[in-house]
Design a protein around this motif. Structure first.
Motif, PDB file in Angstrom:
ATOM      1  N   VAL A 139       0.840  -1.201   0.000  1.00  0.00           N
ATOM      2  CA  VAL A 139       0.000   0.000   0.000  1.00  0.00           C
ATOM      3  C   VAL A 139       0.874   1.248   0.000  1.00  0.00           C
ATOM      4  CG1 VAL A 139      -1.685   1.343   1.304  1.00  0.00           C
ATOM      5  CG2 VAL A 139      -1.951  -1.134   1.119  1.00  0.00           C
ATOM      6  N   ALA A 140       1.844   1.283   0.905  1.00  0.00           N
ATOM      7  CA  ALA A 140       2.731   2.446   0.993  1.00  0.00           C
ATOM      8  C   ALA A 140       3.492   2.650  -0.315  1.00  0.00           C
ATOM      9  CB  ALA A 140       3.707   2.266   2.152  1.00  0.00           C
ATOM     10  N   TYR A 141       4.003   1.562  -0.870  1.00  0.00           N
ATOM     11  CA  TYR A 141       4.818   1.674  -2.075  1.00  0.00           C
ATOM     12  C   TYR A 141       4.022   2.206  -3.253  1.00  0.00           C
ATOM     13  CZ  TYR A 141       7.896   0.535  -5.942  1.00  0.00           C
ATOM     14  OH  TYR A 141       8.667   0.625  -7.069  1.00  0.00           O
ATOM     15  N   PHE A 142       2.885   1.602  -3.535  1.00  0.00           N
ATOM     16  CA  PHE A 142       2.170   1.955  -4.768  1.00  0.00           C
ATOM     17  C   PHE A 142       1.433   3.293  -4.658  1.00  0.00           C
ATOM     18  CE2 PHE A 142       2.637  -2.650  -5.721  1.00  0.00           C
ATOM     19  CZ  PHE A 142       3.282  -2.495  -6.946  1.00  0.00           C
ATOM     20  N   VAL A 143       0.981   3.666  -3.484  1.00  0.00           N
ATOM     21  CA  VAL A 143       0.397   5.006  -3.331  1.00  0.00           C
ATOM     22  C   VAL A 143       1.490   6.057  -3.522  1.00  0.00           C
ATOM     23  CG1 VAL A 143      -0.689   6.622  -1.734  1.00  0.00           C
ATOM     24  CG2 VAL A 143      -1.526   4.275  -1.902  1.00  0.00           C
ATOM     25  N   ALA A 144       2.670   5.809  -2.935  1.00  0.00           N
ATOM     26  CA  ALA A 144       3.792   6.734  -3.141  1.00  0.00           C
ATOM     27  C   ALA A 144       4.192   6.781  -4.610  1.00  0.00           C
ATOM     28  CB  ALA A 144       4.977   6.322  -2.279  1.00  0.00           C
ATOM     29  N   ALA A 145       4.185   5.626  -5.275  1.00  0.00           N
ATOM     30  CA  ALA A 145       4.540   5.586  -6.697  1.00  0.00           C
ATOM     31  C   ALA A 145       3.554   6.388  -7.531  1.00  0.00           C
ATOM     32  CB  ALA A 145       4.587   4.137  -7.187  1.00  0.00           C
ATOM     33  N   PHE A 146       2.270   6.279  -7.210  1.00  0.00           N
ATOM     34  CA  PHE A 146       1.243   7.026  -7.934  1.00  0.00           C
ATOM     35  C   PHE A 146       1.443   8.529  -7.770  1.00  0.00           C
ATOM     36  CE2 PHE A 146      -2.971   9.130  -7.417  1.00  0.00           C
ATOM     37  CZ  PHE A 146      -3.317   9.174  -8.762  1.00  0.00           C
ATOM     38  N   LEU A 147       1.666   8.973  -6.535  1.00  0.00           N
ATOM     39  CA  LEU A 147       1.803  10.410  -6.283  1.00  0.00           C
ATOM     40  C   LEU A 147       3.114  10.965  -6.831  1.00  0.00           C
ATOM     41  CD1 LEU A 147       0.361  10.607  -2.651  1.00  0.00           C
ATOM     42  CD2 LEU A 147      -0.768  11.217  -4.808  1.00  0.00           C
ATOM     43  N   ILE A 148       4.190  10.220  -6.691  1.00  0.00           N
ATOM     44  CA  ILE A 148       5.479  10.700  -7.210  1.00  0.00           C
ATOM     45  C   ILE A 148       5.470  10.713  -8.733  1.00  0.00           C
ATOM     46  CG2 ILE A 148       7.941  10.100  -7.404  1.00  0.00           C
ATOM     47  CD1 ILE A 148       7.851   9.341  -4.463  1.00  0.00           C
ATOM     48  N   ARG A 149       4.746   9.800  -9.326  1.00  0.00           N
ATOM     49  CA  ARG A 149       4.577   9.832 -10.784  1.00  0.00           C
ATOM     50  C   ARG A 149       3.928  11.146 -11.224  1.00  0.00           C
ATOM     51  NH1 ARG A 149       5.928   9.380 -15.882  1.00  0.00           N
ATOM     52  NH2 ARG A 149       4.251   8.747 -17.280  1.00  0.00           N
ATOM     53  N   GLN A 150       2.952  11.626 -10.451  1.00  0.00           N
ATOM     54  CA  GLN A 150       2.308  12.898 -10.781  1.00  0.00           C
ATOM     55  C   GLN A 150       3.296  14.059 -10.660  1.00  0.00           C
ATOM     56  OE1 GLN A 150      -0.674  12.305 -11.996  1.00  0.00           O
ATOM     57  NE2 GLN A 150      -0.394  10.206 -11.277  1.00  0.00           N
ATOM     58  N   LEU A 151       4.184  13.986  -9.692  1.00  0.00           N
ATOM     59  CA  LEU A 151       5.132  15.067  -9.452  1.00  0.00           C
ATOM     60  C   LEU A 151       6.287  15.078 -10.444  1.00  0.00           C
ATOM     61  CD1 LEU A 151       5.367  14.934  -5.544  1.00  0.00           C
ATOM     62  CD2 LEU A 151       4.399  16.784  -6.911  1.00  0.00           C
ATOM     63  N   THR A 152       6.592  13.949 -11.048  1.00  0.00           N
ATOM     64  CA  THR A 152       7.771  13.862 -11.917  1.00  0.00           C
ATOM     65  C   THR A 152       7.427  13.787 -13.402  1.00  0.00           C
ATOM     66  OG1 THR A 152       7.824  11.446 -11.633  1.00  0.00           O
ATOM     67  CG2 THR A 152       9.167  12.764 -10.127  1.00  0.00           C
ATOM     68  N   ALA A 153       6.141  13.707 -13.734  1.00  0.00           N
ATOM     69  CA  ALA A 153       5.761  13.589 -15.144  1.00  0.00           C
ATOM     70  C   ALA A 153       5.819  14.946 -15.830  1.00  0.00           C
ATOM     71  CB  ALA A 153       4.350  13.015 -15.249  1.00  0.00           C
ATOM     72  N   SER A 154       5.996  14.933 -17.138  1.00  0.00           N
ATOM     73  CA  SER A 154       5.953  16.148 -17.956  1.00  0.00           C
ATOM     74  C   SER A 154       5.487  15.762 -19.357  1.00  0.00           C
ATOM     75  CB  SER A 154       7.316  16.836 -18.002  1.00  0.00           C
ATOM     76  OG  SER A 154       8.281  15.996 -18.607  1.00  0.00           O
ATOM     77  N   TRP A 155       5.284  16.766 -20.198  1.00  0.00           N
ATOM     78  CA  TRP A 155       4.791  16.501 -21.552  1.00  0.00           C
ATOM     79  C   TRP A 155       5.600  17.267 -22.602  1.00  0.00           C
ATOM     80  CZ3 TRP A 155       2.137  18.915 -17.618  1.00  0.00           C
ATOM     81  CH2 TRP A 155       1.940  20.279 -17.743  1.00  0.00           C
ATOM     82  N   VAL A 156       6.840  17.582 -22.252  1.00  0.00           N
ATOM     83  CA  VAL A 156       7.699  18.351 -23.157  1.00  0.00           C
ATOM     84  C   VAL A 156       7.883  17.643 -24.496  1.00  0.00           C
ATOM     85  CG1 VAL A 156      10.037  19.245 -23.499  1.00  0.00           C
ATOM     86  CG2 VAL A 156       8.903  19.525 -21.289  1.00  0.00           C
ATOM     87  N   VAL A 157       8.019  16.326 -24.456  1.00  0.00           N
ATOM     88  CA  VAL A 157       8.317  15.597 -25.691  1.00  0.00           C
ATOM     89  C   VAL A 157       7.221  15.790 -26.726  1.00  0.00           C
ATOM     90  CG1 VAL A 157       7.299  13.442 -24.824  1.00  0.00           C
ATOM     91  CG2 VAL A 157       9.025  13.363 -26.627  1.00  0.00           C
ATOM     92  N   TRP A 158       5.962  15.833 -26.287  1.00  0.00           N
ATOM     93  CA  TRP A 158       4.866  15.994 -27.235  1.00  0.00           C
ATOM     94  C   TRP A 158       4.745  17.439 -27.716  1.00  0.00           C
ATOM     95  CZ3 TRP A 158       4.302  12.843 -22.861  1.00  0.00           C
ATOM     96  CH2 TRP A 158       4.186  11.473 -23.152  1.00  0.00           C
ATOM     97  N   ASP A 159       4.828  18.383 -26.804  1.00  0.00           N
ATOM     98  CA  ASP A 159       4.686  19.790 -27.184  1.00  0.00           C
ATOM     99  C   ASP A 159       5.841  20.261 -28.059  1.00  0.00           C
ATOM    100  OD1 ASP A 159       2.350  19.928 -25.816  1.00  0.00           O
ATOM    101  OD2 ASP A 159       3.080  21.184 -24.175  1.00  0.00           O
ATOM    102  N   LEU A 160       7.071  19.981 -27.616  1.00  0.00           N
ATOM    103  CA  LEU A 160       8.235  20.488 -28.345  1.00  0.00           C
ATOM    104  C   LEU A 160       8.379  19.834 -29.709  1.00  0.00           C
ATOM    105  CD1 LEU A 160      10.698  22.283 -28.446  1.00  0.00           C
ATOM    106  CD2 LEU A 160      11.973  20.543 -27.167  1.00  0.00           C
ATOM    107  N   SER A 161       8.171  18.529 -29.793  1.00  0.00           N
ATOM    108  CA  SER A 161       8.284  17.858 -31.087  1.00  0.00           C
ATOM    109  C   SER A 161       7.233  18.369 -32.059  1.00  0.00           C
ATOM    110  CB  SER A 161       8.177  16.338 -30.919  1.00  0.00           C
ATOM    111  OG  SER A 161       6.929  15.981 -30.332  1.00  0.00           O
ATOM    112  N   ALA A 162       6.011  18.649 -31.558  1.00  0.00           N
ATOM    113  CA  ALA A 162       4.958  19.191 -32.423  1.00  0.00           C
ATOM    114  C   ALA A 162       5.323  20.593 -32.907  1.00  0.00           C
ATOM    115  CB  ALA A 162       3.633  19.225 -31.675  1.00  0.00           C
ATOM    116  N   GLN A 163       5.916  21.403 -32.036  1.00  0.00           N
ATOM    117  CA  GLN A 163       6.319  22.749 -32.426  1.00  0.00           C
ATOM    118  C   GLN A 163       7.437  22.729 -33.469  1.00  0.00           C
ATOM    119  OE1 GLN A 163       7.279  24.234 -28.565  1.00  0.00           O
ATOM    120  NE2 GLN A 163       5.196  24.912 -28.109  1.00  0.00           N
TER     121      GLN A 163
END
Length: 281
Positions: free
Chosen positions: A78-102
């Motif tokens: 429980v501790a591991y996967f809840v932490a993984a879910f929240l840290i995934r939100q904090l470390t994700a980005s979308w630069v690859v899609w925006d910049l490549s499209a530009q």
């Protein structure tokens, strides 16, 4: 009035330059936050597509009903996967899609004419979205904890290091995405290459299963890859499963990969701009 004060009042000197830079960054942050709030429904949909750790939690929680699996019991999962879910939100980005499209559309030219670096524009957009993303994701994480009966994470000095590990993981992901996005200067579908990276990330980062449960020989390799540095290490640090030497090794791994991908992103950007200008974009 001091010399620094006089320079700032005249709009000259390093103090005035820092003040202007701060104002520009603040304006970019407010713009990015307004955009994130405006598209909060789309962001919520994206968050719901990244709930795979919570799906994995349901599986491993059920499997651990008869006893611990490796060194993980039910509460540990429980501790591991809840932490993984929240840290995934904090470390994700979308630069690859925006910049490549530009790059592909030529819209990068507009960003290049602005007084700030285009990559700084993308960085601030991603930073500004973090409060909105966490406001949407945190209630889901808390709900899972309530349904699972809560967790107990041992307090300790390691918790003071968690923000640094998350920031380094976020920067590492940003650099990786920038590297892949810059390939759009030469190829037509750089985002397809990033899908390969995402596939490896899901398997090797600890996103679906804690890497400590991998076979012993594989663990020794996986824990020094950039995938684990991007997620598994900050997660294990958060829930207090690392010793002092393991924490030091984890941070060293993050810094090394950040330096490598940061240097590669810088080189690809400079080479790519020359190719971009050569075709009259």
């Amino acid at each position: 009035m001091s010399q620094v004060g006089r320079d700032m009042s005249r709009g000259t000197g390093p103090g005035a330059a820092l003040l202007r830079a701060g104002r520009v960054l603040a304006a970019m942050w407010r713009l990015g936050l307004a955009e994130a709030v405006a598209y909060r429904a789309a962001m919520l949909v994206w968050i719901l597509t990244t709930t795979f750790p919570l799906v994995s939690l349901a599986l491993w929680y059920s499997l651990a009903a008869d006893g611990p699996i490796g060194d993980y019991g039910r509460a540990d999962f429980v501790a591991y996967f809840v932490a993984a879910f929240l840290i995934r939100q904090l470390t994700a980005s979308w630069v690859v899609w925006d910049l490549s499209a530009q790059i592909a559309s030529g819209d990068l030219s507009t960003l290049l004419m602005r007084p700030v670096h285009p990559l700084l524009h993308h960085l601030m957009q991603n930073v500004a979205a973090l409060p909105v993303r966490m406001a949407l994701a945190l209630p889901l994480g808390v709900l899972v904890l309530v349904l699972a009966g809560g967790i107990s994470v041992e307090p300790g000095l390691h918790l003071l290091l968690v923000p640094l590990a998350v920031i380094l993981a976020w920067l590492l992901g940003l650099c990786v995405q920038t590297c892949v996005a810059c390939l759009a200067f030469w190829v037509t579908s750089s985002t397809s290459l990033f899908e390969v990276w995402l596939g490896l990330y899901m398997v090797l980062s600890g996103y679906a299963v804690p890497t400590s449960l991998f076979p012993a020989g594989l663990v020794a390799v996986v824990r020094y890859l950039p995938f684990h540095a991007s997620l598994g290490f900050p997660v294990e640090l958060t829930i207090g499963r690392l010793s002092g030497p393991e924490i030091a090794a984890g941070f060293a791994t993050q810094v090394v990969w950040l330096a490598l991908f940061g240097g590669l992103a810088r080189w690809l950007w400079r080479r790519g701009l020359r190719a971009y200008g050569a075709v009259g974009a």
